[in-house]
Design a protein around this motif. Sequence first.
Motif, PDB file in Angstrom:
ATOM      1  N   ALA A 110      41.390  33.963  42.973  1.00 33.07           N
ATOM      2  CA  ALA A 110      41.439  34.996  43.599  1.00 33.07           C
ATOM      3  C   ALA A 110      40.392  34.889  45.045  1.00 33.07           C
ATOM      4  O   ALA A 110      40.759  35.208  46.083  1.00 33.07           O
ATOM      5  CB  ALA A 110      41.337  36.563  42.974  1.00 33.07           C
ATOM      6  N   PRO A 111      39.062  34.621  44.709  1.00 33.59           N
ATOM      7  CA  PRO A 111      38.095  34.393  45.690  1.00 33.59           C
ATOM      8  C   PRO A 111      38.405  33.589  46.644  1.00 33.59           C
ATOM      9  O   PRO A 111      38.017  33.931  48.021  1.00 33.59           O
ATOM     10  CB  PRO A 111      37.038  34.057  45.023  1.00 33.59           C
ATOM     11  CG  PRO A 111      37.121  34.285  43.486  1.00 33.59           C
ATOM     12  CD  PRO A 111      38.495  34.213  43.247  1.00 33.59           C
ATOM     13  N   ALA A 112      39.244  32.419  46.529  1.00 32.52           N
ATOM     14  CA  ALA A 112      39.787  31.430  47.521  1.00 32.52           C
ATOM     15  C   ALA A 112      41.016  32.123  48.291  1.00 32.52           C
ATOM     16  O   ALA A 112      41.061  31.370  49.496  1.00 32.52           O
ATOM     17  CB  ALA A 112      39.947  29.990  46.928  1.00 32.52           C
ATOM     18  N   LEU A 113      41.615  32.673  47.871  1.00 33.77           N
ATOM     19  CA  LEU A 113      42.933  33.225  48.606  1.00 33.77           C
ATOM     20  C   LEU A 113      42.714  33.665  50.386  1.00 33.77           C
ATOM     21  O   LEU A 113      43.608  33.358  50.885  1.00 33.77           O
ATOM     22  CB  LEU A 113      43.855  34.045  47.773  1.00 33.77           C
ATOM     23  CG  LEU A 113      44.015  33.625  46.186  1.00 33.77           C
ATOM     24  CD1 LEU A 113      44.927  34.884  45.890  1.00 33.77           C
ATOM     25  CD2 LEU A 113      45.095  32.449  46.619  1.00 33.77           C
ATOM     26  N   PRO A 114      41.642  34.541  50.390  1.00 25.56           N
ATOM     27  CA  PRO A 114      41.493  35.132  51.829  1.00 25.56           C
ATOM     28  C   PRO A 114      41.548  33.905  52.748  1.00 25.56           C
ATOM     29  O   PRO A 114      41.946  33.890  53.795  1.00 25.56           O
ATOM     30  CB  PRO A 114      40.488  35.916  51.431  1.00 25.56           C
ATOM     31  CG  PRO A 114      40.308  36.379  50.355  1.00 25.56           C
ATOM     32  CD  PRO A 114      40.724  35.477  49.362  1.00 25.56           C
ATOM     33  N   ILE A 146      42.619  24.408  49.706  1.00 28.93           N
ATOM     34  CA  ILE A 146      43.471  24.599  48.236  1.00 28.93           C
ATOM     35  C   ILE A 146      42.791  23.349  47.271  1.00 28.93           C
ATOM     36  O   ILE A 146      42.578  23.826  46.239  1.00 28.93           O
ATOM     37  CB  ILE A 146      45.067  24.190  48.576  1.00 28.93           C
ATOM     38  CG1 ILE A 146      45.538  25.332  49.203  1.00 28.93           C
ATOM     39  CG2 ILE A 146      45.629  23.989  47.270  1.00 28.93           C
ATOM     40  CD1 ILE A 146      47.047  25.161  49.818  1.00 28.93           C
ATOM     41  N   VAL A 147      42.708  22.328  47.740  1.00 28.84           N
ATOM     42  CA  VAL A 147      41.982  21.401  47.166  1.00 28.84           C
ATOM     43  C   VAL A 147      40.580  21.522  46.478  1.00 28.84           C
ATOM     44  O   VAL A 147      40.280  21.632  45.433  1.00 28.84           O
ATOM     45  CB  VAL A 147      42.028  19.928  47.386  1.00 28.84           C
ATOM     46  CG1 VAL A 147      41.164  18.980  46.351  1.00 28.84           C
ATOM     47  CG2 VAL A 147      43.662  19.668  47.836  1.00 28.84           C
ATOM     48  N   SER A 148      39.866  22.309  47.403  1.00 26.58           N
ATOM     49  CA  SER A 148      38.230  22.595  47.421  1.00 26.58           C
ATOM     50  C   SER A 148      38.511  23.756  46.415  1.00 26.58           C
ATOM     51  O   SER A 148      37.456  23.869  45.617  1.00 26.58           O
ATOM     52  CB  SER A 148      37.889  22.931  48.626  1.00 26.58           C
ATOM     53  OG  SER A 148      36.529  23.634  48.450  1.00 26.58           O
ATOM     54  N   ALA A 149      39.571  24.665  46.109  1.00 28.33           N
ATOM     55  CA  ALA A 149      39.495  26.036  45.486  1.00 28.33           C
ATOM     56  C   ALA A 149      39.365  25.499  44.102  1.00 28.33           C
ATOM     57  O   ALA A 149      39.049  26.220  42.957  1.00 28.33           O
ATOM     58  CB  ALA A 149      40.754  26.681  45.793  1.00 28.33           C
ATOM     59  N   ILE A 194      50.730  30.501  45.493  1.00 33.45           N
ATOM     60  CA  ILE A 194      49.500  29.714  45.234  1.00 33.45           C
ATOM     61  C   ILE A 194      48.600  30.829  44.230  1.00 33.45           C
ATOM     62  O   ILE A 194      48.239  31.991  44.200  1.00 33.45           O
ATOM     63  CB  ILE A 194      48.584  29.528  46.472  1.00 33.45           C
ATOM     64  CG1 ILE A 194      47.403  28.602  46.098  1.00 33.45           C
ATOM     65  CG2 ILE A 194      47.977  30.822  47.058  1.00 33.45           C
ATOM     66  CD1 ILE A 194      47.941  27.149  45.847  1.00 33.45           C
ATOM     67  N   GLY A 195      48.296  29.997  43.018  1.00 28.35           N
ATOM     68  CA  GLY A 195      47.541  30.722  42.178  1.00 28.35           C
ATOM     69  C   GLY A 195      48.297  31.806  41.215  1.00 28.35           C
ATOM     70  O   GLY A 195      47.816  32.369  40.468  1.00 28.35           O
TER      71      GLY A 195
END
Length: 239
Positions: A110-114, A146-149, A194-195
Amino acid sequence: MAKRIDLYQEASKRMAISQDARMERIRRCSISSKFGYESADPASLAAIVEMDADWGAAAFAELRSTGFIKTDWARFKWYQPSGKELDDKIAELAAIEAAAIIRLSSMDCAPALPAIRALAENFLEEADGGDTIATSLAHNRMMLAIVSATGELRLMEDYVKHASVAVAYAVAARLEAADLEGMKRSANVIVDLIGTTEPRDCAAEAVAMRLHPREPVNARGIPLSEAARLPDRSPPEAR
């Protein structure tokens, strides 16, 4: 974590059209094979755009770091991949992206979604503009996030190695208007899934964006209208 963040920030910053018009001219000419087998060295670069030796040296370093100039035994040459070489590189990127999406389905991302959502919006805007190079770069920035997340440094290091700026330009040379339309549909689906617990459909769209961009899987049948684009899925407290 600090190393991963630094790697992401540096790679993301590089994944953009050059602010130096002369450098951008050289990038585009090199990837379209206009230089052929001409030598790639600081003096030659400076001569192309009628600049001095210092500019040529800096340009040479930048072009090597972004993948436009490769080392071939005792000489430097322009990156001009064959069709098969580029196909293989695209397949490698697709495999890493799909693996990252599957990994995220078992994580709290969730933190990466924005950030991913914002980069997807940027991708859609670039695709609407029709510049295939800007679109290809935006695609890479979105997938890099996405990869970094996943938080997996080795996976990200592999991705950065394969997703060079030069590769993005080479991919752009293949893209046409129909490809951009298909990629936009896939981008909407990816951000929608995603997620979630539906990683296969999401991963399939990521692969489609790479391998057959004008033929999206379009698992959800999401339309391309402005009203349907990327609904806000951020937590209420973040809105």
